[in-house]
Design a protein around this motif. Structure first.
Motif, PDB file in Angstrom:
ATOM      1  N   ASP A  85     -16.550  47.253 -67.419  1.00 29.33           N
ATOM      2  CA  ASP A  85     -16.961  47.384 -66.127  1.00 29.33           C
ATOM      3  C   ASP A  85     -16.493  48.111 -65.266  1.00 29.33           C
ATOM      4  N   GLU A  88     -18.908  50.691 -65.617  1.00 33.95           N
ATOM      5  CA  GLU A  88     -20.454  50.474 -64.622  1.00 33.95           C
ATOM      6  C   GLU A  88     -19.952  50.662 -62.895  1.00 33.95           C
ATOM      7  N   TRP A 151     -21.986  45.878 -74.555  1.00 34.81           N
ATOM      8  CA  TRP A 151     -22.223  46.387 -72.536  1.00 34.81           C
ATOM      9  C   TRP A 151     -23.906  45.884 -72.702  1.00 34.81           C
ATOM     10  N   LEU A 152     -23.356  45.257 -71.343  1.00 35.22           N
ATOM     11  CA  LEU A 152     -23.826  44.674 -70.918  1.00 35.22           C
ATOM     12  C   LEU A 152     -25.003  45.441 -70.247  1.00 35.22           C
ATOM     13  N   ARG A 157     -27.259  42.523 -65.450  1.00 36.18           N
ATOM     14  CA  ARG A 157     -25.953  42.517 -64.817  1.00 36.18           C
ATOM     15  C   ARG A 157     -26.544  41.796 -63.521  1.00 36.18           C
ATOM     16  N   THR A 158     -25.088  41.137 -63.163  1.00 36.84           N
ATOM     17  CA  THR A 158     -25.506  41.067 -61.913  1.00 36.84           C
ATOM     18  C   THR A 158     -24.677  41.948 -60.951  1.00 36.84           C
ATOM     19  N   GLN A 265     -17.229  38.376 -61.697  1.00 33.60           N
ATOM     20  CA  GLN A 265     -17.747  39.363 -63.120  1.00 33.60           C
ATOM     21  C   GLN A 265     -16.719  38.599 -64.304  1.00 33.60           C
TER      22      GLN A 265
END
Length: 345
Positions: A85, A88, A151-152, A157-158, A265
């Protein structure tokens, strides 16, 4: 549309008709020698390093009894997701928030009458931030390949929470002033992030490669901090009284947009551990009680609040009240020049 975009400014109106800020002192004279994009190798994630990927003290949900009861592997997996997170978030922050603003400044589209050297240095910031976004993205991919922990991907992902929070701030601004929230957010994030990054490189429990990536980022952000403090010094004197009265009370919301945890998240990660909705609510609420979040945000933003005070941004009564309501003014905060003050968050 493209001609329109060419002329769009962060602050509307003729920049030359606005007061110019103080003299600018550049911190980029040795940029070629110091910038991580110029002198640091791209960091590679190394196998066999410690498997604690993020300090649990900085992600308190990992310390909650309901999470700990899932076992050490679950806790370490949650901390790995937090590192994903963070990486990203860095990529999105640089790409969506900082680079567009620095680009506007470099091209003379900030709406402020800035010195030529200041515009030139903004190009260097664009280069720095693009590098931060790139190496964060690539490093996350290397961790995924080595650990085989997913990993998204972008399609899953949002948007990061700061985007919706900024949309809310933008919606509260008069139409003629929309765009200034982006400049404010760049000032907020760039003056606060260097402090946030300072702890992790010193944590010997983490993989050395992780510490190196964050140290490289932190060293660049130290120069950006000084730069965007200068931008604030040019911004506030250039605003009209009416503009200050419109913008000032919203500064605290901009601070919170950056500093407040991304609860949605985190809830998603906790759900992947198998916690029920009720348990997720309990973990999030007890890990980040409202009074603790307010205290943490105020502490993290204290230096920025001082900068705003020095710029007379807290001289408006409504702004001061907004800062007080947001909990951003400590008990020792004193008014300067006999004027009321305003807060940001």
């Amino acid at each position: 549309m493209y001609v329109q975009r060419f002329g769009e400014q962060l602050i509307r109106g003729a920049a030359t008709e606005r007061p110019r800020g103080p003299e600018y002192v550049s911190r980029f004279e040795r940029w070629d020698d110091l910038a991580s994009v110029r002198r640091r190798p791209r960091r590679r994630f190394a196998a066999g390093e410690p498997d604690l990927y993020f300090p649990p003290e900085l992600y308190p949900v990992a310390l909650h009894p309901l999470v700990a009861a899932r076992g050490s592997a679950a806790v370490k997996g949650l901390l790995l997701q937090r590192l994903y997170d963070y990486l990203e978030f860095t990529t999105e922050l640089e790409s969506l928030a900082v680079i567009p603003v620095a680009t506007k400044i470099s091209r003379g589209r900030s709406g402020l009458d800035l010195p030529g050297r200041m515009r030139s240095d903004a190009y260097k910031i664009v280069t720095d931030e693009a590098w931060h976004a790139q190496f964060s993205h690539e490093f996350a991919g290397e961790i995924e390949a080595e650990t085989r922990v997913p990993w998204l991907r972008a399609r899953d992902r949002t948007p990061p929470a700061f985007l919706s929070r900024l949309d809310e701030v933008r919606g509260r601004l008069p139409h003629r002033m929309r765009g200034v929230e982006g400049l404010l957010f760049a000032i907020v994030s760039e003056t606060l992030i260097s402090g946030m990054l300072s702890q992790i490189p010193r944590d010997g429990r983490l993989p050395q490669s992780v510490r190196n990536v964050i140290r490289d980022h932190a060293e660049d952000e130290g120069r950006h901090h000084v730069y965007f403090r200068s931008v604030l010094g040019h911004l506030w004197p250039a605003l009209t009284r009416a503009e200050r009265q419109a913008v000032g009370p919203l500064v605290p919301a901009v601070v919170y947009a950056f500093l407040e945890p991304d609860y949605a998240q985190t809830a998603r990660h906790l759900g992947e551990l198998g916690l029920t909705g009720e348990q997720i609510d309990q973990v999030v609420t007890e890990s980040w009680p409202a009074h603790q979040v307010r205290g943490d945000v105020a502490a993290a933003a204290s230096q920025l609040t001082r900068y705003l005070t020095e710029a007379d941004a807290l001289a408006d009564a409504r702004t001061l009240a907004a800062f007080e309501e947001a909990g951003l003014l400590g008990p020792g905060h004193q008014e300067r020049g006999g004027a009321a003050k305003e807060f940001a968050g």
